[in-house]
Design a protein around this motif. Structure first.
Motif, short mmCIF file in Angstrom:
data_model
loop_
_atom_site.label_atom_id
_atom_site.label_comp_id
_atom_site.label_asym_id
_atom_site.label_seq_id
_atom_site.Cartn_x
_atom_site.Cartn_y
_atom_site.Cartn_z
N VAL A 17 19.83 26.13 -21.37
CA VAL A 17 18.37 26.23 -20.90
C VAL A 17 17.30 25.39 -21.42
O VAL A 17 16.66 24.69 -21.15
CB VAL A 17 17.73 27.66 -21.22
N VAL A 18 17.49 24.96 -22.79
CA VAL A 18 16.84 24.07 -23.52
C VAL A 18 17.10 22.69 -23.13
O VAL A 18 15.99 22.05 -22.74
CB VAL A 18 17.31 23.91 -24.92
N LYS A 22 14.04 20.58 -21.30
CA LYS A 22 13.47 19.19 -21.73
C LYS A 22 13.66 18.23 -20.50
O LYS A 22 12.71 17.42 -20.22
CB LYS A 22 14.36 18.69 -22.58
N ALA A 23 14.66 18.49 -19.69
CA ALA A 23 14.80 17.50 -18.47
C ALA A 23 13.72 17.57 -17.36
O ALA A 23 13.22 16.97 -16.73
CB ALA A 23 16.21 17.51 -17.76
N LEU A 24 13.28 18.90 -17.17
CA LEU A 24 12.23 19.17 -16.17
C LEU A 24 10.81 18.72 -16.75
O LEU A 24 10.05 18.30 -16.05
CB LEU A 24 12.27 20.94 -16.10
N GLY A 25 10.61 18.96 -17.98
CA GLY A 25 9.47 18.28 -18.66
C GLY A 25 9.15 16.80 -18.27
O GLY A 25 8.18 16.31 -18.49
N ARG A 48 17.24 31.91 -13.85
CA ARG A 48 16.11 32.66 -14.05
C ARG A 48 15.15 31.61 -14.41
O ARG A 48 13.86 31.78 -14.16
CB ARG A 48 16.38 33.48 -15.29
N LEU A 49 15.29 30.47 -15.16
CA LEU A 49 14.59 29.34 -15.41
C LEU A 49 13.96 28.89 -14.25
O LEU A 49 12.57 28.73 -14.29
CB LEU A 49 15.19 28.13 -16.39
N ALA A 50 14.72 28.65 -13.18
CA ALA A 50 14.27 27.81 -11.83
C ALA A 50 13.27 28.73 -11.23
O ALA A 50 12.22 28.44 -10.88
CB ALA A 50 15.38 27.58 -11.21
N ASP A 51 13.60 29.99 -11.18
CA ASP A 51 12.77 31.20 -10.59
C ASP A 51 11.30 31.26 -11.38
O ASP A 51 10.20 31.35 -10.55
CB ASP A 51 13.20 32.30 -10.57
N GLY A 80 6.17 25.06 -20.93
CA GLY A 80 5.75 25.93 -22.19
C GLY A 80 5.68 27.26 -21.72
O GLY A 80 5.79 27.62 -20.62
N GLY A 81 6.37 28.14 -22.71
CA GLY A 81 6.55 29.49 -22.63
C GLY A 81 7.72 30.04 -21.90
O GLY A 81 8.04 30.93 -21.44
#
Length: 202
Positions: A17-18, A22-25, A48-51, A80-81
């Motif tokens: 998830v980390v 980072k990649a999404l950011g 869950r991250l994608a959602d 963030g968050g």
């Protein structure tokens, strides 16, 4: 369009998830992010991250202990968050048993549309089934050309066991067309139903 791949095979929660966060950011334009991992729990946490970011995602089992989740990114994201806690397995103690490719009685065309919606709805449950059984006409839903393959592969990648009756596949001439899950027999089907905490039939 940016197409980014992240290798998180062998990484323990919350590292996948980390890495994905980072990649999404770093996205400056629309594209896709594919994260490869080696366990179902990582797929569940990445979903869950994608959602949480409102991203459409799909997950798939690529092989033994190899899974991939792909997220569709429309452009730069506000990060963030994020929840970096390690969630436990979200599979429940219930079984879904599907014995037809058309839900309900009446119009078969409507029934097939309803069944597609039913399987999609199951894939969106907060608690996924432990196993989904397919037999008789339901065997058609796990074979090549099925409109539900993406949803079924997504659930399989999250650890849901997808089992299709081998006798049924043979009867319909689909023995070599299975596209998700594995072949089973009536003994295993009966045993699975008997041990289930709850059985849901559409």
């Amino acid at each position: 369009m940016a197409n980014v791949k992240v290798n998180a095979v062998g990484d323990q929660c919350p590292i996948p998830v980390v890495k994905a966060t980072k990649a999404l950011g770093e996205f400056k334009e629309a594209g896709t992010l594919e994260v490869q991992v080696d366990n179902e729990i990582a797929i569940q946490n990445l979903t869950r991250l994608a959602d949480s970011k409102g991203l459409k995602s799909r997950s798939e089992k690529l092989g033994d202990n190899l899974f991939a989740i792909t997220m569709e990114v429309n452009g730069p994201l506000t990060m963030g968050g994020e929840d970096l806690s390690c969630h436990t397995d979200n599979r429940g103690d219930f079984v879904v048993a599907i014995d037809t490719d058309a839900m309900g009685r009446g119009s078969d065309d409507l029934g097939r549309t309803l069944m597609k919606g039913f399987i999609y709805a199951v894939s969106q449950l907060e608690t996924l089934p432990k196993t989904i059984l397919f037999y008789n006409g339901g065997a058609k839903l796990t074979t090549e050309g099925s409109v539900s393959l993406e949803d079924l592969k997504s659930m399989e990648a999250q650890g849901v066991q997808i089992l299709t009756c081998g006798t049924c596949l043979n009867f319909y001439g689909l023995a070599d067309k299975l596209a998700v899950g594995s072949v089973t027999n009536m003994y295993v089907i009966v045993e699975t139903l008997a041990k289930a905490g709850k059985v849901i039939k559409p």
